[in-house]
Design a protein around this motif. Structure first.
Motif, PDB file in Angstrom:
ATOM      1  N   GLY A 246      15.801   4.669   5.648  1.00 29.37           N
ATOM      2  CA  GLY A 246      15.185   5.962   5.440  1.00 29.37           C
ATOM      3  C   GLY A 246      16.004   6.738   4.422  1.00 29.37           C
ATOM      4  O   GLY A 246      17.213   6.655   4.412  1.00 29.37           O
ATOM      5  N   LEU A 247      15.335   7.426   3.548  1.00 24.36           N
ATOM      6  CA  LEU A 247      16.079   8.248   2.598  1.00 24.36           C
ATOM      7  C   LEU A 247      15.457   9.627   2.547  1.00 24.36           C
ATOM      8  O   LEU A 247      14.956  10.062   1.512  1.00 24.36           O
ATOM      9  CB  LEU A 247      16.070   7.610   1.211  1.00 24.36           C
ATOM     10  N   ASP A 248      15.494  10.265   3.682  1.00 24.22           N
ATOM     11  CA  ASP A 248      14.912  11.593   3.747  1.00 24.22           C
ATOM     12  C   ASP A 248      15.620  12.528   2.780  1.00 24.22           C
ATOM     13  O   ASP A 248      15.047  13.507   2.317  1.00 24.22           O
ATOM     14  CB  ASP A 248      15.016  12.141   5.174  1.00 24.22           C
ATOM     15  N   ALA A 249      16.847  12.161   2.474  1.00 26.18           N
ATOM     16  CA  ALA A 249      17.619  12.993   1.550  1.00 26.18           C
ATOM     17  C   ALA A 249      16.923  13.125   0.208  1.00 26.18           C
ATOM     18  O   ALA A 249      17.154  14.069  -0.543  1.00 26.18           O
ATOM     19  CB  ALA A 249      19.007  12.396   1.354  1.00 26.18           C
ATOM     20  N   LEU A 250      16.049  12.163  -0.059  1.00 27.70           N
ATOM     21  CA  LEU A 250      15.374  12.164  -1.351  1.00 27.70           C
ATOM     22  C   LEU A 250      14.265  13.206  -1.436  1.00 27.70           C
ATOM     23  O   LEU A 250      13.964  13.734  -2.500  1.00 27.70           O
ATOM     24  CB  LEU A 250      14.785  10.774  -1.580  1.00 27.70           C
ATOM     25  N   GLU A 251      13.660  13.492  -0.294  1.00 20.27           N
ATOM     26  CA  GLU A 251      12.477  14.347  -0.304  1.00 20.27           C
ATOM     27  C   GLU A 251      12.670  15.702  -0.973  1.00 20.27           C
ATOM     28  O   GLU A 251      11.897  16.063  -1.858  1.00 20.27           O
ATOM     29  CB  GLU A 251      11.939  14.521   1.122  1.00 20.27           C
ATOM     30  N   PRO A 252      13.693  16.454  -0.571  1.00 16.38           N
ATOM     31  CA  PRO A 252      13.863  17.760  -1.212  1.00 16.38           C
ATOM     32  C   PRO A 252      14.056  17.634  -2.718  1.00 16.38           C
ATOM     33  O   PRO A 252      13.512  18.426  -3.502  1.00 16.38           O
ATOM     34  CB  PRO A 252      15.135  18.312  -0.562  1.00 16.38           C
ATOM     35  N   ALA A 253      14.788  16.591  -3.121  1.00 21.61           N
ATOM     36  CA  ALA A 253      15.033  16.399  -4.547  1.00 21.61           C
ATOM     37  C   ALA A 253      13.719  16.145  -5.291  1.00 21.61           C
ATOM     38  O   ALA A 253      13.513  16.621  -6.414  1.00 21.61           O
ATOM     39  CB  ALA A 253      15.989  15.231  -4.762  1.00 21.61           C
TER      40      ALA A 253
ATOM     41  N   ILE B  24       0.855  -1.183   0.000  1.00 22.21           N
ATOM     42  CA  ILE B  24       0.000   0.000   0.000  1.00 22.21           C
ATOM     43  C   ILE B  24       0.895   1.239   0.000  1.00 22.21           C
ATOM     44  O   ILE B  24       1.995   1.220   0.550  1.00 22.21           O
ATOM     45  CB  ILE B  24      -0.938   0.015   1.223  1.00 22.21           C
ATOM     46  N   VAL B  25       0.433   2.305  -0.625  1.00 20.70           N
ATOM     47  CA  VAL B  25       1.221   3.523  -0.616  1.00 20.70           C
ATOM     48  C   VAL B  25       0.917   4.305   0.646  1.00 20.70           C
ATOM     49  O   VAL B  25      -0.206   4.695   0.887  1.00 20.70           O
ATOM     50  CB  VAL B  25       0.936   4.399  -1.847  1.00 20.70           C
ATOM     51  N   GLY B  26       1.906   4.464   1.469  1.00 26.21           N
ATOM     52  CA  GLY B  26       1.737   5.291   2.653  1.00 26.21           C
ATOM     53  C   GLY B  26       2.972   6.149   2.700  1.00 26.21           C
ATOM     54  O   GLY B  26       3.261   6.886   1.768  1.00 26.21           O
ATOM     55  N   GLU B  27       3.719   5.977   3.772  1.00 22.35           N
ATOM     56  CA  GLU B  27       5.029   6.601   3.738  1.00 22.35           C
ATOM     57  C   GLU B  27       5.863   5.827   2.723  1.00 22.35           C
ATOM     58  O   GLU B  27       5.642   4.654   2.479  1.00 22.35           O
ATOM     59  CB  GLU B  27       5.745   6.495   5.089  1.00 22.35           C
ATOM     60  N   SER B  28       6.855   6.490   2.147  1.00 22.21           N
ATOM     61  CA  SER B  28       7.726   5.791   1.210  1.00 22.21           C
ATOM     62  C   SER B  28       8.590   4.797   1.967  1.00 22.21           C
ATOM     63  O   SER B  28       9.174   5.114   2.998  1.00 22.21           O
ATOM     64  CB  SER B  28       8.621   6.791   0.480  1.00 22.21           C
ATOM     65  N   HIS B  29       8.620   3.591   1.463  1.00 24.20           N
ATOM     66  CA  HIS B  29       9.485   2.589   2.058  1.00 24.20           C
ATOM     67  C   HIS B  29      10.644   2.342   1.109  1.00 24.20           C
ATOM     68  O   HIS B  29      10.439   2.164  -0.078  1.00 24.20           O
ATOM     69  CB  HIS B  29       8.729   1.273   2.253  1.00 24.20           C
ATOM     70  N   HIS B  30      11.818   2.331   1.640  1.00 26.51           N
ATOM     71  CA  HIS B  30      12.980   2.108   0.778  1.00 26.51           C
ATOM     72  C   HIS B  30      13.760   0.915   1.314  1.00 26.51           C
ATOM     73  O   HIS B  30      13.892   0.727   2.517  1.00 26.51           O
ATOM     74  CB  HIS B  30      13.840   3.365   0.743  1.00 26.51           C
ATOM     75  N   HIS B  31      14.250   0.119   0.375  1.00 26.56           N
ATOM     76  CA  HIS B  31      14.858  -1.145   0.762  1.00 26.56           C
ATOM     77  C   HIS B  31      16.306  -1.254   0.323  1.00 26.56           C
ATOM     78  O   HIS B  31      16.648  -0.915  -0.803  1.00 26.56           O
ATOM     79  CB  HIS B  31      14.069  -2.306   0.159  1.00 26.56           C
ATOM     80  N   LEU B  32      17.100  -1.771   1.233  1.00 22.91           N
ATOM     81  CA  LEU B  32      18.486  -2.096   0.904  1.00 22.91           C
ATOM     82  C   LEU B  32      18.594  -3.611   0.970  1.00 22.91           C
ATOM     83  O   LEU B  32      18.344  -4.211   2.013  1.00 22.91           O
ATOM     84  CB  LEU B  32      19.427  -1.431   1.910  1.00 22.91           C
ATOM     85  N   ILE B  33      18.922  -4.201  -0.153  1.00 20.37           N
ATOM     86  CA  ILE B  33      18.865  -5.663  -0.272  1.00 20.37           C
ATOM     87  C   ILE B  33      20.235  -6.228  -0.621  1.00 20.37           C
ATOM     88  O   ILE B  33      20.938  -5.698  -1.486  1.00 20.37           O
ATOM     89  CB  ILE B  33      17.870  -6.042  -1.384  1.00 20.37           C
TER      90      ILE B  33
ATOM     91  N   ILE C 169       4.109  12.807  -6.661  1.00 20.16           N
ATOM     92  CA  ILE C 169       5.171  11.845  -6.928  1.00 20.16           C
ATOM     93  C   ILE C 169       5.411  10.946  -5.711  1.00 20.16           C
ATOM     94  O   ILE C 169       5.634  11.417  -4.610  1.00 20.16           O
ATOM     95  CB  ILE C 169       6.478  12.560  -7.312  1.00 20.16           C
ATOM     96  N   ASN C 170       5.286   9.635  -5.941  1.00 19.87           N
ATOM     97  CA  ASN C 170       5.663   8.646  -4.933  1.00 19.87           C
ATOM     98  C   ASN C 170       6.996   8.054  -5.331  1.00 19.87           C
ATOM     99  O   ASN C 170       7.270   7.867  -6.498  1.00 19.87           O
ATOM    100  CB  ASN C 170       4.644   7.494  -4.870  1.00 19.87           C
ATOM    101  N   SER C 171       7.774   7.722  -4.350  1.00 17.56           N
ATOM    102  CA  SER C 171       9.083   7.154  -4.691  1.00 17.56           C
ATOM    103  C   SER C 171       9.193   5.732  -4.200  1.00 17.56           C
ATOM    104  O   SER C 171       8.635   5.343  -3.188  1.00 17.56           O
ATOM    105  CB  SER C 171      10.192   7.975  -4.039  1.00 17.56           C
ATOM    106  N   HIS C 172       9.869   4.953  -4.958  1.00 16.01           N
ATOM    107  CA  HIS C 172      10.193   3.608  -4.535  1.00 16.01           C
ATOM    108  C   HIS C 172      11.640   3.335  -4.891  1.00 16.01           C
ATOM    109  O   HIS C 172      12.017   3.358  -6.045  1.00 16.01           O
ATOM    110  CB  HIS C 172       9.298   2.578  -5.190  1.00 16.01           C
TER     111      HIS C 172
END
Lengths: 143, 143
Positions: free
Chosen positions: A105-112, A85-94, A125-128
């Motif tokens: 967390g990739l808060d650094a992405l938000e301003p960009a 589900i789209v909620g907060e952006s979830h980012h994965h390191l695999i 815009i949603n990010s994955h």
DNA sequence: TAATTTATTGCAAAAATTTGCAATAAGGAA
DNA sequence: TTCCTTATTGCAAATTTTTGCAATAAATTA
């Protein structure tokens, strides 16, 4: 009142319909919050929508993705595409060797992204983000 | 000397083998640079490796992904999973209504990734970012 | 170069995903 | 509420992707 009714107005406003199948699938995604495979979604949603079929699950997931309510993710090492589900952006390191994963967390992405909305004209815009690397354990084993 | 020989030492060092099938597939990915579906890869690579089969294409793509040489991407709107050679990180901004896409730079991500390498202990991190939004045209149509 | 080991492939079958189309049911209008 | 329009579903079949296993061939050793 089901959690799916949260999403109904948004769908209706766009000319789509809220069906028992969509309710069930949204309910499952909403309450899991995690990535689920189509098979997992089918099994769980079927409890609430008994007649549910696989084609409907696949079509609904694609529909939700197109409408920004769910996000597909190809998780390396798993065969199936998974949806969340789209909620907060979830980012994965695999880890590409053993498949273990870490939520990051990739808060650094938000301003960009905000800047990108301004410059591109795109909106909502949603990010994955999928990051692939080697975990400490597998680095050792690889020598 | 084929471009695939660039990758051979890395594979051999890890105990894997460079086969004609892998050469052909790497060649195709390397020279296209773009996202390609398994079917496209099969068609193109078959020219160089005539006996090539579908199972081999799928297994090779998964193998390359696990070893960090290729990146899988689920492109919303397309049915098939697509693969791309790992070079510079490519990031995509995709309209979830019409599927049109834009290649975007996200240099903002780089420092965050370096920092993540330090804090997580993971190494050789490649990023793949999918951003979903509504393009200007579809915003108008949606009202 | 020839022999050896075993990673990799091709084949055939299984499983997952998509598609076309007629039947159903959601939501708006009467 | 009942009727109407058409978005959505289920079914069956097509297509795509995965899997098991015996045969092949890459790389190492003698």
């Amino acid at each position: 009142m089901s959690c799916a009714s949260l999403y109904a107005p948004e769908l209706r406003a766009r000319g789509f319909r809220m069906t028992s199948q969509r309710k069930a699938i949204l309910h499952v995604l909403h309450h899991s919050g995690d990535h689920l495979s189509p098979a997992e979604i089918f099994e769980r949603a079927r409890r609430e929508a008994p007649g549910l079929t696989y084609p409907t699950v696949y079509r609904t997931l694609e529909f939700l993705a197109k409408n920004g309510l769910a996000m597909p993710a190809h998780i390396v090492g798993k065969k199936q595409l998974a949806y969340q589900i789209v909620g907060e952006s979830h980012h994965h390191l695999i880890c590409r060797s053993c498949g273990s994963s870490l939520e990051v967390g990739l808060d650094a992405l938000e301003p960009a992204i905000r800047q990108l909305e301004a410059s591109s004209g795109y909106r909502f815009i949603n990010s994955h983000v999928t990051l692939l690397g080697l975990c400490p354990k597998c680095q050792k084993e690889a020598g």
